[in-house]
Design a protein around this motif. Structure first.
Motif, PDB file in Angstrom:
ATOM      1  N   VAL A   1       0.419  -1.282   0.207  1.00  0.00           N
ATOM      2  CA  VAL A   1       0.150  -0.199  -0.657  1.00  0.00           C
ATOM      3  C   VAL A   1       0.773   1.192  -0.560  1.00  0.00           C
ATOM      4  O   VAL A   1       1.739   1.510   0.851  1.00  0.00           O
ATOM      5  CB  VAL A   1      -1.435   0.209   0.948  1.00  0.00           C
ATOM      6  CG1 VAL A   1      -1.407   1.211   1.374  1.00  0.00           C
ATOM      7  CG2 VAL A   1      -1.845  -0.689   1.158  1.00  0.00           C
TER       8      VAL A   1
ATOM      9  N   PHE B   1      -1.788   0.699  -4.348  1.00  0.00           N
ATOM     10  CA  PHE B   1      -1.170  -0.329  -4.491  1.00  0.00           C
ATOM     11  C   PHE B   1       0.357   0.183  -5.791  1.00  0.00           C
ATOM     12  O   PHE B   1      -0.235   0.433  -6.427  1.00  0.00           O
ATOM     13  CB  PHE B   1      -2.035  -1.778  -4.608  1.00  0.00           C
ATOM     14  CG  PHE B   1      -3.295  -2.178  -3.630  1.00  0.00           C
ATOM     15  CD1 PHE B   1      -2.708  -2.749  -2.440  1.00  0.00           C
ATOM     16  CD2 PHE B   1      -4.207  -2.034  -3.809  1.00  0.00           C
ATOM     17  CE1 PHE B   1      -4.269  -2.769  -1.957  1.00  0.00           C
ATOM     18  CE2 PHE B   1      -5.306  -2.151  -3.442  1.00  0.00           C
ATOM     19  CZ  PHE B   1      -4.561  -2.733  -1.636  1.00  0.00           C
TER      20      PHE B   1
ATOM     21  N   VAL C   1       1.048  -5.602   1.939  1.00  0.00           N
ATOM     22  CA  VAL C   1       0.218  -5.977   1.844  1.00  0.00           C
ATOM     23  C   VAL C   1       0.226  -7.593   2.664  1.00  0.00           C
ATOM     24  O   VAL C   1      -1.132  -7.892   2.814  1.00  0.00           O
ATOM     25  CB  VAL C   1      -0.217  -6.343   0.296  1.00  0.00           C
ATOM     26  CG1 VAL C   1      -0.174  -5.128  -0.118  1.00  0.00           C
ATOM     27  CG2 VAL C   1      -0.299  -7.368   0.119  1.00  0.00           C
TER      28      VAL C   1
END
Length: 212
Positions: A22, A187, A209
């Motif tokens: 992220v 992302f 993540v």
């Protein structure tokens, strides 16, 4: 009323630790914020909209150049390389160069005028938008809450309480930055993460993540 369904997950493979992240403006730490406003925000909204949308790659998207202002002397620090304002990324010249060097098709930028609190011109900053959306999450192998209901695309990826995500490598392909259709999280892959770290860009929070 929105129906919410939490889908349990059983892992079949090792989470992709160190593969995807992220990426977002870092809001931790307290203290003074950046003290920025977009002075002409109302003029930059699309017809029929009351909020301003991020850059979409169309050079005629905004009827005039965005104007960033530092609203009051000593009200905030100077902006870092990555900041957030009303859901839109604001990035420095250095951040723009890093993002473009890694994934030129993944980002859109709009140059801003920038006026400091004393009336002098500030350094060059840009509004930044993410252009790519990929339905790439392997829901069966990920741990998160998937809420089904009256959302834009019928469901929402809820990471509250912690999550561990697995992406489909064949869907992501050569992309280095992307949204999914089911939330507004940005992302990125390891290559973009490493470029951000190597350039020592300030204000960027990167979270693996595998544990986000």
């Amino acid at each position: 009323m929105t129906d919410q369904a939490s889908i349990p997950v059983t892992y079949h493979h090792t989470p992709q630790k160190g593969r995807f992240y992220v990426i977002e403006p870092d809001l931790r730490g307290g203290g003074k914020g950046h003290g920025l406003e977009i002075a002409n925000e109302n003029k930059l909204c699309a017809p029929g909209w009351i909020v301003m949308m991020p850059p979409n790659g169309n050079p005629d998207q905004y009827p005039e150049k965005p104007h960033l202002v530092q609203i009051k002397k000593n009200s905030g620090r100077m902006p870092r390389d990555l900041e957030g304002l009303a859901g839109i990324w604001i990035v420095s010249e250095q951040a723009k160069q890093v993002f473009e060097s890694v994934d030129p098709e993944g980002f859109a930028f709009t140059a801003c005028d920038f006026t400091l609190s004393d009336g002098s011109p500030g350094p060059q900053y840009y509004l930044c938008g993410i252009l790519r959306t990929l339905d790439a999450l392997n829901e069966e192998e990920s741990r998160l809450k998937i809420e089904i209901g009256d959302y834009v695309n019928g469901k929402y990826y809820n990471r509250s309480g912690g999550a561990s995500l697995v992406f489909k490598e064949d869907v992501v392909g050569a992309a280095h930055v992307f949204y999914t259709p089911f939330d507004l999280t940005v992302f990125c892959d390891r290559r973009l993460r490493d470029a951000v770290k190597a350039a020592e860009l300030t204000g960027a929070r990167l979270t693996d993540v595998a544990n986000c």
